[in-house]
Write an enzyme that holds these catalytic residues in place. Sequence first.
Site, PDB file in Angstrom:
ATOM      1  N   ARG A 290     -26.242 -10.021 -45.039  1.00 48.99           N
ATOM      2  CA  ARG A 290     -27.436  -9.493 -44.362  1.00 48.99           C
ATOM      3  C   ARG A 290     -28.269 -10.579 -43.681  1.00 48.99           C
ATOM      4  O   ARG A 290     -29.206 -10.281 -42.938  1.00 48.99           O
ATOM      5  CB  ARG A 290     -28.330  -8.764 -45.376  1.00 48.99           C
TER       6      ARG A 290
ATOM      7  N   TRP B 173     -32.666 -13.647 -42.712  1.00 47.39           N
ATOM      8  CA  TRP B 173     -32.240 -13.656 -41.307  1.00 47.39           C
ATOM      9  C   TRP B 173     -33.542 -13.768 -40.536  1.00 47.39           C
ATOM     10  O   TRP B 173     -34.335 -12.823 -40.509  1.00 47.39           O
ATOM     11  CB  TRP B 173     -31.502 -12.361 -40.983  1.00 47.39           C
TER      12      TRP B 173
ATOM     13  N   ASN C  45     -37.986  -7.621 -46.664  1.00 45.08           N
ATOM     14  CA  ASN C  45     -37.007  -7.360 -45.611  1.00 45.08           C
ATOM     15  C   ASN C  45     -37.656  -6.402 -44.620  1.00 45.08           C
ATOM     16  O   ASN C  45     -38.070  -5.311 -45.014  1.00 45.08           O
ATOM     17  CB  ASN C  45     -35.749  -6.731 -46.234  1.00 45.08           C
TER      18      ASN C  45
ATOM     19  N   GLU D 217     -14.220  -2.681 -27.924  1.00 45.70           N
ATOM     20  CA  GLU D 217     -14.289  -3.117 -29.320  1.00 45.70           C
ATOM     21  C   GLU D 217     -13.550  -4.454 -29.507  1.00 45.70           C
ATOM     22  O   GLU D 217     -14.028  -5.345 -30.215  1.00 45.70           O
ATOM     23  CB  GLU D 217     -13.710  -2.011 -30.213  1.00 45.70           C
TER      24      GLU D 217
ATOM     25  N   LYS E  96     -15.376  -7.811 -30.921  1.00 41.72           N
ATOM     26  CA  LYS E  96     -14.896  -8.504 -32.126  1.00 41.72           C
ATOM     27  C   LYS E  96     -14.681  -9.986 -31.809  1.00 41.72           C
ATOM     28  O   LYS E  96     -15.081 -10.857 -32.571  1.00 41.72           O
ATOM     29  CB  LYS E  96     -13.573  -7.919 -32.631  1.00 41.72           C
TER      30      LYS E  96
ATOM     31  N   GLU F   7     -18.052 -11.909 -31.286  1.00 37.78           N
ATOM     32  CA  GLU F   7     -18.965 -12.107 -32.403  1.00 37.78           C
ATOM     33  C   GLU F   7     -18.438 -13.063 -33.452  1.00 37.78           C
ATOM     34  O   GLU F   7     -19.226 -13.749 -34.093  1.00 37.78           O
ATOM     35  CB  GLU F   7     -19.409 -10.778 -33.017  1.00 37.78           C
TER      36      GLU F   7
ATOM     37  N   HIS G 276     -13.284  -3.570  -9.005  1.00 39.51           N
ATOM     38  CA  HIS G 276     -14.650  -3.444  -8.487  1.00 39.51           C
ATOM     39  C   HIS G 276     -15.512  -4.648  -8.863  1.00 39.51           C
ATOM     40  O   HIS G 276     -16.728  -4.554  -8.860  1.00 39.51           O
ATOM     41  CB  HIS G 276     -15.288  -2.150  -9.008  1.00 39.51           C
TER      42      HIS G 276
ATOM     43  N   LYS H  35     -25.374  -7.998 -40.991  1.00 36.63           N
ATOM     44  CA  LYS H  35     -24.584  -6.758 -41.049  1.00 36.63           C
ATOM     45  C   LYS H  35     -25.439  -5.515 -40.831  1.00 36.63           C
ATOM     46  O   LYS H  35     -25.023  -4.576 -40.186  1.00 36.63           O
ATOM     47  CB  LYS H  35     -23.896  -6.673 -42.408  1.00 36.63           C
TER      48      LYS H  35
HETATM   49  C1  F6R Z   1     -19.989  -5.403 -34.979  1.00 38.61           C
HETATM   50  C2  F6R Z   1     -20.859  -4.596 -35.790  1.00 38.61           C
HETATM   51  C3  F6R Z   1     -22.138  -4.127 -35.198  1.00 38.61           C
HETATM   52  C4  F6R Z   1     -22.541  -2.778 -35.794  1.00 38.61           C
HETATM   53  C5  F6R Z   1     -23.934  -2.396 -35.298  1.00 38.61           C
HETATM   54  C6  F6R Z   1     -24.334  -1.036 -35.826  1.00 38.61           C
HETATM   55  O1  F6R Z   1     -18.815  -5.743 -35.653  1.00 38.61           O
HETATM   56  O2  F6R Z   1     -20.569  -4.333 -36.934  1.00 38.61           O
HETATM   57  O3  F6R Z   1     -22.062  -4.067 -33.810  1.00 38.61           O
HETATM   58  O4  F6R Z   1     -21.608  -1.819 -35.428  1.00 38.61           O
HETATM   59  O5  F6R Z   1     -24.847  -3.352 -35.731  1.00 38.61           O
HETATM   60  O6  F6R Z   1     -24.290  -1.006 -37.209  1.00 38.61           O
HETATM   61  P1  F6R Z   1     -24.200   0.331 -38.015  1.00 38.61           P
HETATM   62  O7  F6R Z   1     -22.850   0.918 -37.818  1.00 38.61           O
HETATM   63  O8  F6R Z   1     -24.438  -0.057 -39.442  1.00 38.61           O
HETATM   64  O9  F6R Z   1     -25.273   1.218 -37.484  1.00 38.61           O
END
Ligand code: F6R
Length: 610
Positions: free
Chosen positions: A27, A74, A98, A483, A487, A490, A506, A605
């Site tokens: 987190r 964070w 948090n 996607e 991936k 990130e 384009h 996360k």
């Molecule tokens: C990327 C990733 C993020 C989440 C986004 C939404 O790998 O995990 O882009 O998809 O932060 O998170 P949720 O699904 O928990 O709403």
Amino acid sequence: MCGIVGHVGAEKATPILLDGLRRLEYRGYDSAGLAVHASDGIEIVRAVGKLRNLEKALSEKGLLGTVGIGHTRWATHGRPSEVNAHPHIAGPIAVVHNGIIENHLELRAELEASGFTIASDTDTEIIAHLIHRETQAGHDMVTAIRHSLGHVEGAYAIAVLSEREPNRIVVAKSASPLVIGVSNGATYCASDIPALLPYTNEMVFLEDSEIAVLEAEGFTLTKLDGTPVSRRSRKISWSPVMAEKDGYKHFMLKEIFEQPRALEDTLRGRLDRENADIFTPEIGLSEDDAKRIDRVILLACGTSHHATIAGRYWLEELAKVPAITELASEFRGRDAVVGEGDLVIAVSQSGETIDTLMAAKEAKERGAKVLAIANVNGSAIPRMADASFYTHAGPEIGVASTKCFMTQLANLLMFSIWLGRRRGTIDDAQAAELVEGLARIPHVIAERLRETHLMVTDIVRDFSEARDVLFLGRGLSFPMALEGALKLKEISYVHAEGYAAGEMKHGPIALLDAHVPVVVLMPQDRHYDRVSSNMQEARAREAKIIGVTTAGDTQAQSLCDRFVEVAPTHEALSPFVTVVPLQLYAYCVADHKGTDVDQPRNLAKTVTVE
Ligand code: F6R
């Protein structure tokens, strides 16, 4: 965004708090700290950087008490530094938090004007001083917190210690998540379930504007205005082992390999193979409701948004219902047209993403029905929704979502089939083919996983130095291309873009040269010939082609510099197989570069800030 944890009981708090923080480190991981009641007051240890730095600091200065709170950060307000790390202390009060206090500047000025010295740049320290001010006026901890939170605007989950009440922790929340764990002789709190799994399965989810006093014998729960609340604990079925690495180098790799199991768990009991239908009593829609839906609006962020694009295509094709996807952050506050007749599907693995939560709330207030698709039972989005259709991926620890994404796809496809059956837009044969195909998908993925990993590892050796990578796909492969690019960005910090293959000409085609690998998704579907042409256009600009091709498709493979094979499937099921090599590609590049795969820089996360 930030993880908090707390323990009251007979055992030493420090090892339990550190273990909890380790499970919450996904987190946030730019600094961490603990506060524990010692015999002569509250002791605090904080350290910048990963948790191991805090562990080192604690090995030099042990904290011995049995009641304590911890935090992994964070950064939002104030750069990562020891002084900005939590817990924050003011007089007898220590706080972990948090969330974000929106009116912190105003409150800071007010506190400073009345003589309080604020050491850090954080919004959290303001909460500690507000509570301290209230205790100076003679209030006990609960009353002081109640009064203080009355001044605060924004999102928070807090855990508070007071030197004057050493046998308790007080927690409260608004918008940010907080769960209480209860066991014999000890009570815990945390931002998320996995932190507590080694100690208890009995959990209580705090609702907004609630405050709880945690003591070794249990907890008492009230509203912030003092109204008593009675809530029974729920038994959480996740086991602690599910949140361990299990011999894999990284959680992400483990979670990629867990996808067949996650899919099986998510599909279990929902595929009605006898009637070629989907069994989903939990979605809370009657047969009539299904027919009356005028439009579906799919709300999500990031990876979950990519799942919703596939969901949109399935809904249109199978249920013939108008469907749109919206980035939750863009849907909010722009006066989007939504109302009765709209079904909003809010998709979020964590169930806590603030943008998705607030966007869905906004839609609900305007009369839309909200269906949540989430992985965390009892999290905020399912709690606000009219009904919830859970995925059963188990805890996902790697910051980059993989198995949760896969199970979101499963739920979106199941829902589309269910709706299509109710609206009479798919016939028996078509439905049977899809239901049978879905039932086989976990096995189809499992069969090829190891081989795909080997193939991708080999390809990555040639391409790991690439600075830019493009991912192309059409139809259901388009969101998978998005996607794949996300991936890669990130976790490996390589610039990557996903494009609808038809859009290449384009603009993006200008980027291509011999140094740019282009990953082309080309399952044998209705778009195959056009994607083939797009691939040739890229080749003609000397780009290196990495094809994601159907096994045995030698025609496509002969045009690729390198290729990965995926199993042949019904075309509606292709995303389940094509996304796997893309996840592995990102993983292998990141692992090759030695980045922190499970905790990539600047990310967290669960995104509980706007
Ligand atoms: C990327 C990733 C993020 C989440 C986004 C939404 O790998 O995990 O882009 O998809 O932060 O998170 P949720 O699904 O928990 O709403």
